[in-house]
Design a protein around this motif. Structure first.
Motif, PDB file in Angstrom:
ATOM      1  N   LYS A  86       0.834  -1.220  -0.204  1.00  0.00           N
ATOM      2  CA  LYS A  86       0.064  -0.202   0.067  1.00  0.00           C
ATOM      3  C   LYS A  86       0.945   1.046   0.123  1.00  0.00           C
ATOM      4  N   VAL A  87       0.268   2.341  -0.553  1.00  0.00           N
ATOM      5  CA  VAL A  87       1.045   3.538  -0.372  1.00  0.00           C
ATOM      6  C   VAL A  87       0.109   4.627   0.311  1.00  0.00           C
ATOM      7  N   ILE A  88       0.613   5.503   0.966  1.00  0.00           N
ATOM      8  CA  ILE A  88      -0.096   6.797   1.395  1.00  0.00           C
ATOM      9  C   ILE A  88       0.634   8.066   1.003  1.00  0.00           C
ATOM     10  N   PRO A  89      -0.111   9.165   0.531  1.00  0.00           N
ATOM     11  CA  PRO A  89       0.569  10.313   0.155  1.00  0.00           C
ATOM     12  C   PRO A  89       1.239  11.019   1.394  1.00  0.00           C
ATOM     13  N   SER A  90       2.420  11.418   1.354  1.00  0.00           N
ATOM     14  CA  SER A  90       3.042  12.089   2.296  1.00  0.00           C
ATOM     15  C   SER A  90       3.136  13.582   1.878  1.00  0.00           C
ATOM     16  N   GLY A  91       3.217  14.450   2.944  1.00  0.00           N
ATOM     17  CA  GLY A  91       3.829  15.807   2.819  1.00  0.00           C
ATOM     18  C   GLY A  91       2.710  16.597   1.826  1.00  0.00           C
ATOM     19  N   ALA A  92       3.684  17.259   0.866  1.00  0.00           N
ATOM     20  CA  ALA A  92       2.903  18.083  -0.136  1.00  0.00           C
ATOM     21  C   ALA A  92       1.773  17.083  -0.866  1.00  0.00           C
ATOM     22  N   MET A  93       2.150  16.154  -1.138  1.00  0.00           N
ATOM     23  CA  MET A  93       1.127  15.397  -2.049  1.00  0.00           C
ATOM     24  C   MET A  93      -0.026  14.823  -1.097  1.00  0.00           C
ATOM     25  N   SER A 140      -9.900   4.752   8.479  1.00  0.00           N
ATOM     26  CA  SER A 140     -10.299   5.691   7.583  1.00  0.00           C
ATOM     27  C   SER A 140      -9.335   6.083   6.468  1.00  0.00           C
ATOM     28  N   THR A 141     -10.118   6.603   5.417  1.00  0.00           N
ATOM     29  CA  THR A 141      -9.299   6.976   4.261  1.00  0.00           C
ATOM     30  C   THR A 141      -8.403   8.069   4.434  1.00  0.00           C
ATOM     31  N   LEU A 142      -9.079   9.051   4.884  1.00  0.00           N
ATOM     32  CA  LEU A 142      -8.563  10.533   5.311  1.00  0.00           C
ATOM     33  C   LEU A 142      -7.530  10.702   6.376  1.00  0.00           C
ATOM     34  N   PHE A 143      -7.688  10.046   7.666  1.00  0.00           N
ATOM     35  CA  PHE A 143      -6.788  10.343   8.658  1.00  0.00           C
ATOM     36  C   PHE A 143      -5.446   9.920   8.462  1.00  0.00           C
ATOM     37  N   PRO A 144      -5.058   8.928   7.715  1.00  0.00           N
ATOM     38  CA  PRO A 144      -3.454   8.942   7.599  1.00  0.00           C
ATOM     39  C   PRO A 144      -2.989   9.954   6.794  1.00  0.00           C
ATOM     40  N   LEU A 145      -3.727  10.553   5.795  1.00  0.00           N
ATOM     41  CA  LEU A 145      -3.495  11.712   4.973  1.00  0.00           C
ATOM     42  C   LEU A 145      -3.237  12.874   5.931  1.00  0.00           C
ATOM     43  N   ALA A 146      -4.032  13.114   6.638  1.00  0.00           N
ATOM     44  CA  ALA A 146      -3.953  14.262   7.785  1.00  0.00           C
ATOM     45  C   ALA A 146      -2.821  14.247   8.611  1.00  0.00           C
ATOM     46  N   ILE A 147      -2.423  12.932   9.023  1.00  0.00           N
ATOM     47  CA  ILE A 147      -1.178  12.788   9.811  1.00  0.00           C
ATOM     48  C   ILE A 147       0.016  12.833   9.150  1.00  0.00           C
ATOM     49  N   THR A 148       0.121  12.276   8.024  1.00  0.00           N
ATOM     50  CA  THR A 148       1.288  12.793   7.022  1.00  0.00           C
ATOM     51  C   THR A 148       1.572  14.275   6.914  1.00  0.00           C
ATOM     52  N   ALA A 149       0.625  14.999   6.426  1.00  0.00           N
ATOM     53  CA  ALA A 149       0.444  16.241   6.080  1.00  0.00           C
ATOM     54  C   ALA A 149       0.725  17.059   7.158  1.00  0.00           C
ATOM     55  N   MET A 150       0.146  16.836   8.373  1.00  0.00           N
ATOM     56  CA  MET A 150       0.428  17.667   9.544  1.00  0.00           C
ATOM     57  C   MET A 150       2.057  17.499   9.940  1.00  0.00           C
TER      58      MET A 150
END
Length: 198
Positions: A86-93, A140-150
């Motif tokens: 699996k992949v999760i977008p990180s940072g700016a992505m 959830s779908t969005l929470f890991p995105l929020a973590i990597t973005a923050m």
């Protein structure tokens, strides 16, 4: 036999529909990787496929504006899929996927539970970095995105306005899944997102 397999590969690609990516592993059941490699290369020469990077081909969707190319996220998912990872977008992505930024970075970074690697697709670099298994345990779908973005922004740069926008986005996701994921977040992120459960 080679002609039969060649026709089978072509038929699978066509029936799979436009704007889909393929690797040799997609035809593993044919038990002939060398033939699959040659067929995919030949289909590229014929213009049926577009080679995105080493071993990754696109059956493109053609419009009057040209070929519809996959996003960096779609490419990262296709590449990681070869490892059943699996992949999760990180940072700016991650910021882009959350709608907090309209910029798609030249170096698109993702975290993965598969093989780390760097891929060149045209002028863009797609980087897959190995991450701890915990990052792939979210429901959830969005929470890991929020973590990597923050994490990329840093605690000092996540002000009230940014935190409010992230909370508004997260509130659209599955509430029970978010509730379970909330407890897995770093302490400072839980504190900034506390209004989710206040």
């Amino acid at each position: 036999m080679p002609q039969i397999l060649s026709k089978e590969i072509r038929n699978r690609i066509v029936s799979g529909g436009e704007n889909k990516m393929y690797t040799i592993s997609d035809f593993a059941d044919l038990n002939n990787d060398s033939l699959v490699t040659r067929v995919l290369s030949r289909l590229e020469e014929e213009g049926m496929l577009v080679r995105l990077t080493q071993g990754l081909y696109l059956y493109p969707k053609q419009t009057r504006f040209g070929i519809v190319k996959p996003t960096p996220y779609e490419i990262a998912q296709a590449v990681a899929g070869k490892d059943h990872a699996k992949v999760i977008p990180s940072g700016a992505m991650a910021l882009n996927e959350l709608g907090l930024s309209t910029q798609i970075p030249t170096n698109a970074v993702f975290i993965t539970n598969g093989t780390p690697r760097t891929i060149k697709v045209g002028n863009q670099t797609i980087t897959l970095k190995r991450a701890v298994p915990k990052m792939f345990s979210f429901q959830s779908t969005l929470f890991p995105l929020a973590i990597t973005a923050m994490r990329d922004l840093g605690a000092a740069n996540v002000d009230d306005t940014m935190a409010t926008r992230i909370i508004e986005i997260l509130s659209k996701d599955d509430k029970e899944a978010i509730k379970a994921d909330f407890l897995k977040a770093p302490a400072w992120i839980r504190k900034r997102l506390a209004p989710l459960y206040s």
